[in-house]
Motif scaffolding. Structure first.
Motif, PDB file in Angstrom:
ATOM      1  N   GLU A 216       0.844  -1.194  -0.046  1.00 19.77           N
ATOM      2  CA  GLU A 216       0.097   0.257   0.125  1.00 19.77           C
ATOM      3  C   GLU A 216       0.876   1.257   0.028  1.00 19.77           C
ATOM      4  O   GLU A 216       0.524   2.291  -0.719  1.00 19.77           O
ATOM      5  N   ARG A 217       2.077   1.199   0.795  1.00 23.40           N
ATOM      6  CA  ARG A 217       2.834   2.443   0.951  1.00 23.40           C
ATOM      7  C   ARG A 217       3.474   2.689  -0.525  1.00 23.40           C
ATOM      8  O   ARG A 217       3.940   3.864  -1.065  1.00 23.40           O
TER       9      ARG A 217
ATOM     10  N   GLU B 147       1.205   3.997  -2.947  1.00 19.60           N
ATOM     11  CA  GLU B 147       1.039   5.643  -2.642  1.00 19.60           C
ATOM     12  C   GLU B 147       2.229   6.380  -3.204  1.00 19.60           C
ATOM     13  O   GLU B 147       1.992   7.521  -3.629  1.00 19.60           O
TER      14      GLU B 147
END
Length: 290
Positions: free
Chosen positions: A178-179, A182
């Motif tokens: 997820e990081r 992003e």
């Protein structure tokens, strides 16, 4: 143990492929001293190479390549992380024989000769017990014994901490993914995908570990079920009555209760579910990862 050695131990426990990657890097380092990507590109993936750099297992030396930080400590970490034959979901010869026996016994549900043979043999032990107490008490005793047997096997043959660690690592990968999304870090996403592919083998090991106690459980429960089928099919139990939850008084143990389930089978499951929970609580048996 030095910090880099602890990281090496953690990576080795993460997956066997990472342990192999560190082994290849150490071999080159022992021979040349300095390791470059071209030295190991045929043996390890770019994702594994990146992980070793990220975890400071490999340390840059002024652009000339990389050296292994604390090679002696990492050698020791890899030796400590080597799995035994019975760990990681591995099946011993006895486990495989138990699996074959369980499959053969399952055939007794559809092959009368197997059911009759198993029923007659067990009746030499269970018959005298059944003659001294009501039939519903016999079922209760058998359900309690099988519940105890199942709980002890699950407690001794399943490593819940290992499953918990595996789930934690999977969650960590999800968070890193997820990081990376992003931040738009495509290199990190490729690395995470490679790690997820490597963990597939660990998931198979977890599955084998969950199945392993089941074959031993079936070695006891299937013969007992076959004896109950054989006993209820060969004796007139219509005179035995018991008040059962939801269904009231039952006078015929072969009568249907919940759909096609005969009364004796429904009573067995009520007793088994109840006493299994009591046994697990009393013995503090953990059947799900924390």
């Amino acid at each position: 143990m030095a910090r880099s050695a602890k990281k090496a131990e953690s990576l080795a426990e993460e997956s066997q492929s990472m342990a192999d990657a560190m082994g290849h890097v150490l071999d080159v380092a022992d021979e040349k001293g300095v390791v470059t990507w071209s030295d190991v590109s045929d043996d390890i993936s770019s994702g594994e190479w990146g992980r070793l750099i990220e975890q400071s297992i490999l340390v840059d030396v002024d652009g000339d390549g990389f050296v292994v930080d604390d090679p002696e400590g990492i050698h020791g970490a890899l030796e400590d992380a080597e799995p035994d034959d019975d760990e990681g979901g591995g099946w011993s010869t006895w486990d495989k024989l138990a699996g074959v026996g369980a499959v053969a016994l399952i055939a007794g549900y559809s092959i009368p000769s197997i059911k009759n043979t198993v029923g007659a043999v067990l009746d030499t032990v269970l018959g005298p017990i059944e003659a001294t107490m009501p039939f519903y008490m016999v079922i209760l005793v058998l359900a309690t014994l099988t519940g105890l047997w199942s709980a002890l096997l699950q407690d001794n043959l399943m490593d819940m901490s290992g499953m918990g660690d595996h789930q934690e690592k999977m969650q960590e990968l999800q968070d890193r993914r997820e990081r990376a999304k992003e931040e738009g870090n495509e290199e990190e996403l490729d690395r995470i995908q490679q790690e997820q592919m490597e963990m597939m083998s660990d998931q198979m090991g977890m599955f084998k570990q969950q199945i392993r106690p089941m074959v031993w459980i079936m070695l006891l429960t299937i013969p007992i079920f076959l004896w109950l089928y054989w006993r209820t099919g060969n004796l007139d139990l219509s005179g035995v009555a018991i008040v059962m939850p939801l269904f009231g008084e039952i006078s015929n143990w072969n009568a249907g209760t919940l759909g096609p389930w005969p009364a004796w089978l429904f009573w067995y499951f009520i007793c088994s579910l109840s006493f299994s929970q009591i046994v697990r609580k009393a013995l503090n048996v953990q059947t799900s990862p924390t």
